[in-house]
Enzyme design. Structure first.
Site: not given
Length: 255
Positions: A50, A92-94, A131
């Site tokens: 990431e 998802a990512d945060q 997201g």
């Protein structure tokens, strides 16, 4: 168009695979799927780095990372027979934005404690920026969005911070906190937005993206051929490029 009205247009519920090993996201999405969907029995964690995907805008970055996850899993699933693949991928990512700076998972216990206590110490909230990307594996279409929830804090005492770090869960969470942990509950202040969004899986946005995918399927006379370059329109980058950008990580952190 309502969820129920769209769902009747489909013969069977669409199987949604969660592209994450996060136990928190799995628990949230299990109870949040709208009508017309069912959770795929298998969870896959995308093996990407990431930190190789950087954007100045946190909202753009979380969508780009979620898109890279979807692109990687699309590659992984491509060799499977059609009846062994899900209909949709949900990734998802945060990041937590604090005082204008995006925070991801802590690198060690020292940073974790510093981050956890900084919200109450400085009287500035955690802006939980999530997201989401939904990728339809049959049509190649992708659907993405961003949700931001704001969580305020009281100062977390040293002994509570140390106990939370000893439990270990917050070491795998962006911003260094688990909002649903009972130890942290007395130190949570006001919240603007969904608790699920604070936890990294905004329910309303998830539902909107899934229903849009379902609606498009129901209204498509001839689904397009599968495409390997979906899932990144909102990030302004092709999914294939994002998959190449995110070199597989050697870490085994929940994603």
């Amino acid at each position: 168009l309502s969820c129920s009205a769209t769902a009747t247009a489909m013969a069977a519920p669409l199987a949604v695979m969660l592209g994450s090993s996060s136990k928190w996201r799995a628990a949230l999405i299990r109870d949040a799927l709208p009508a017309g969907f069912q959770l795929h029995a298998e969870q896959l964690s995308p093996d990407i780095d990431e930190k190789a995907i950087r954007r100045e805008d946190p909202a753009e970055m979380v969508v780009a990372i979620a898109a890279a996850k979807a692109a990687r899993l699309q590659q992984v699933l491509a060799d499977r027979p059609a009846d062994q693949r899900p209909d949709l991928l949900l990734c998802a990512d945060q990041v937590i934005v604090f005082d204008g700076v995006a925070r991801e998972k802590p690198v060690d216990a020292v940073q974790c404690k510093e981050h956890l206590q900084s919200y109450g110490l400085h009287g500035k909230p955690a802006e939980c920026t999530s997201g989401l990307v939904v990728l339809d594996l049959a049509t190649g279409k992708s659907y993405s969005g961003v949700d931001v929830a704001v969580q305020h804090f009281k100062l977390v005492p040293n002994e509570v911070a140390d106990a939370l770090i000893a439990k270990g869960d917050i070491m795998y969470c962006a911003g260094s906190f688990v909002a649903e942990d009972p130890l942290l509950a007395p130190y949570l202040g006001e919240r603007e937005g969904e608790i699920e969004s604070v936890q990294g899986m905004p329910v309303a946005l998830t539902g909107r993206l899934l229903v849009q995918a379902l609606h498009d399927r129901a209204n498509s006379a001839a689904p397009a051929a599968p495409a390997a370059a979906a899932a990144a329109a909102a990030a302004g980058t092709s999914a294939a490029a994002l998959a190449d950008e995110a070199v597989p990580s050697a870490r085994d952190d929940p994603t």
